[in-house]
Design an enzyme around this catalytic site. Structure first.
Site, short mmCIF file in Angstrom:
data_model
loop_
_atom_site.label_atom_id
_atom_site.label_comp_id
_atom_site.label_asym_id
_atom_site.label_seq_id
_atom_site.Cartn_x
_atom_site.Cartn_y
_atom_site.Cartn_z
N ASP A 273 18.00 69.11 23.46
CA ASP A 273 17.20 68.10 22.77
C ASP A 273 16.32 68.76 21.72
O ASP A 273 16.15 68.25 20.62
CB ASP A 273 16.34 67.31 23.76
CG ASP A 273 17.17 66.31 24.54
OD1 ASP A 273 18.39 66.26 24.29
OD2 ASP A 273 16.63 65.59 25.39
N LYS B 217 27.95 77.77 19.02
CA LYS B 217 27.31 77.04 20.10
C LYS B 217 28.09 75.76 20.36
O LYS B 217 28.33 74.98 19.45
CB LYS B 217 25.87 76.69 19.74
CG LYS B 217 25.01 77.93 19.50
CD LYS B 217 23.88 78.10 20.50
CE LYS B 217 22.77 77.15 20.32
NZ LYS B 217 21.64 77.39 21.24
N LYS C 141 27.35 84.04 25.12
CA LYS C 141 25.96 84.07 24.65
C LYS C 141 25.07 83.63 25.81
O LYS C 141 25.06 82.46 26.18
CB LYS C 141 25.79 83.14 23.46
CG LYS C 141 24.40 83.17 22.87
CD LYS C 141 24.33 82.31 21.61
CE LYS C 141 23.01 82.48 20.88
NZ LYS C 141 21.84 82.21 21.72
#
Ligand SMILES: [Zn+2]
Length: 633
Positions: free
Chosen positions: A48, A287, A128
């Site tokens: 978020d 990501k 990661k």
């Protein structure tokens, strides 16, 4: 300025939406959220923070310092800051393959500048880690701080923290992390996020009992980046296999991972590309986190699928999400419109995970809705079936007829040219069934207005679809019968031949493992509906590869026949071949371990989750070699 606690809470609960916040309030909220995160007590999830609040800040105040520097840690450590042995930069991020592609272009440009052949470059990919960054020089452990100066937190090693793989101290940059499975089992009731727990390991005040236990259990660890398992390959391999590589790398460790780091290994190119103030240019993180946005709905259109299900398609205020501009998104069913108020002017939360089509998550602020009462394609009165709004005019509704024909060729997947545009044109010339398409000749296509070349190609593609061999279950699934996806079709054809399935009783299907009674009933009805069309098409002599019957075909059953097996990890042999051979013996292959699984066959680099599940259910774990020996290979 500082926001009132009430306002902060209202923002967290999404009672107050982004649009209602002033730029100043938004910036202040981001700063507070960031400080809380650095402090080890996050008030919102990382996702978020990144995707809703920071993304909005970037839109409104692109110059805000929060977006342009490696942030200091804030409170929590009273120690003096010390100069790090080496500058620790953060990692540049990409949220789509397109952005990774741009990075590769920059690498290519650098290669040309110094005369290196890009195809000879090796790329390394590592998970990661989503932990607490630190630098271990062998004597001291430092936090990353602002990237130049950090705090000394060597005490965490004094408390017994081990280095991952029981390797040595002094391996430089890494992260303090906690094993995911351990956190879920022992810590999740006491700590909201792993982040809160990781921070508790480091703090000066004495250690919490559970934290000490996690250190003693070697569940909390310092993982130097140099110790991470890697995928390594060329840029060509990366380009060809991007999604698979990402999936593989994400599953390499039992720690929280929020992406994959790709980096060059060649020292010459690394030196040439260098770094800017924030990150190294020879490194990028992909990501896969779910990208989220709050978006205003401009309109809602009903769309009719091949099964008659009406789905709401929302026209949206154009929004950047995972590197693409999104202008429309589909809701799962019309219940969403009715119950949540998906109307013109409503605000929705939109998510997009990696490369997948965006999805309407929930309606944050409702607006008056319009529920269509007639099918937009055929005008038939619509019917509610629980949450689904349906057009039951299955035989004559144009959208359904066109959808079914398109679906057939899509599932067959052995020809080109019969996409939606072609199918619509055929429909305009009174073609209603696939079997009609197979009776057309070249001049028929020309008469319908297709060009000479296109018509010739369509004929070639039709011939190709009947000569190239396809599995019988795929052919059957292409008819689009309710509950007869490829998996169920294959399962069914392992018990009965394709010629026999139309005479089956409901109970015969329900007796097959994997079919519930309701499903069996739907299949019997569905098969009756396609029987005639199936018979016509079967006549065109499609080149079907028949599924081997699991019971009748082998009079002597193999000891593993009928057993449920899960393969996991990287096998020496081809996974596809192994699956095929297993199926031929009547072994059932499943993808996840449940109480019904009999054997877990493990290769290399196996996820802890599956092993733990296997142990929990007490099933037998076999190595690839043991398994091959058992099936006699
Ligand atoms: Zn209709």
């Amino acid at each position: 300025m500082s926001l009132s606690q009430d306002l902060v809470q209202s923002i967290i609960r999404q009672d107050i939406l982004l649009n209602d916040l002033s730029d100043q309030e938004l910036a202040e909220f981001c700063q507070q959220a960031n400080a809380a995160y650095r402090d080890g007590n996050p008030i919102i999830s990382d996702q978020d923070y990144d995707f809703i609040y920071l993304a909005e800040l970037n839109k409104r105040l692109p110059q805000h310092p929060l977006l342009h520097s490696v942030e200091p840690e804030g409170q929590g450590f009273s120690d003096e800051k010390v100069l790090l042995p080496e500058i620790m930069l953060s990692t540049d991020k990409a949220y789509s393959w397109a952005e990774i592609g741009k990075w590769i272009e920059r690498v290519e440009k650098a290669c040309i500048e110094i005369g290196i052949d890009i195809t000879t470059l090796s790329i390394k990919a590592t998970p990661k880690l989503d932990g607490f960054a630190g630098y271990d020089d062998g004597q001291h452990l430092y936090t990353r701080g602002d990237g130049k100066k950090g705090s000394d937190i060597t005490r965490v090693f004094d408390r017994g923290l081990q280095v991952f793989n029981l390797s040595d101290r002094g391996q430089g940059a890494g992260e303090i992390v906690v094993k995911k499975s351990y956190f879920e089992q022992y810590l999740s009731s006491d700590f909201e996020y792993p982040r809160n727990f990781q921070a508790s390991l480091i703090k000066e005040k004495s250690l919490d009992e559970k934290a000490q236990q996690a250190i003693n259990d070697q569940a909390a660890l310092f993982v130097p980046f140099a110790q991470l398992p890697v995928w390594q390959g060329s840029i060509v391999e990366l380009t060809k296999n991007f999604e698979n590589i990402v999936t593989e790398v994400l599953s390499l460790v039992d720690f929280d991972v929020d992406g994959v780091v790709f980096e060059l290994t060649d020292p010459t190119i690394k030196q040439h590309m260098g770094a800017n103030r924030k990150f190294h240019r020879w490194q990028i993180a992909f990501k896969e986190n779910k990208d989220k946005a709050q978006v205003r709905v401009l309109g809602v259109m009903p769309q009719v699928g091949r099964t008659g299900k009406i789905t709401p398609v929302a026209e949206l205020e154009p929004t950047q999400l995972s590197g693409a501009t999104i202008v429309r998104a589909t809701g799962h069913h019309y219940g969403l419109v009715k119950d949540q108020g998906l109307g013109v002017g409503s605000i929705i939360e939109l998510t997009r995970s990696g490369l997948v089509i965006p999805k309407i998550n929930k309606v944050l602020k409702p607006a008056p809705v319009q529920i269509p009462d007639q099918c937009p394609s055929c005008g038939e009165l619509l019917t509610w079936e629980s949450d689904f709004l349906m057009c039951l005019n299955h035989v004559n509704c144009p959208a359904q007829v066109i959808g079914k024909m398109e679906y057939f060729f899509k599932i067959l997947a052995n020809n080109d040219g019969f996409g939606i545009a072609t199918i619509k044109k055929l429909y305009d010339h009174d073609i209603r069934k696939i079997s009609q398409i197979y009776t057309l000749n070249q001049s028929d296509f020309i008469n319908m207005g297709f060009g000479d070349k296109t018509s010739a190609n369509l004929i070639t593609q039709l011939q190709r679809s009947t000569t190239e061999q396809i599995e019988d279950w795929r052919f059957l699934a292409a008819f689009g019968v309710n509950r007869m996806g490829t998996g169920n079709c294959e399962n069914l054809l392992r018990s009965y031949t394709i010629k026999d399935i139309f005479t089956l009783e409901k109970t015969q299907i329900a007796d097959i493992d994997g079919f519930a009674e309701l499903t069996a009933a739907l299949i019997v009805d569905g098969l009756a509906n396609i029987r005639e069309e199936f018979g016509r098409l079967f006549h065109y002599q499609f080149n079907l590869e028949l599924t081997q019957l699991s019971i009748n075909a082998n009079s002597v059953l193999h000891e593993l026949s009928g057993k449920k097996i899960v393969f996991t990890g990287k096998m020496q042999g081809s996974r596809e071949v192994m699956k095929k051979n297993a199926k031929n013996l009547g072994i059932q292959i499943a993808s996840s371990v449940t109480g019904k699984t009999d054997y877990l066959v493990v290769g290399d680099k196996v996820g802890q989750k599956k092993i733990q599940a296997a142990e929990k259910f007490g099933l037998t774990i076999l190595s690839e070699q043991d398994y091959l020996a058992m099936i006699g290979e």
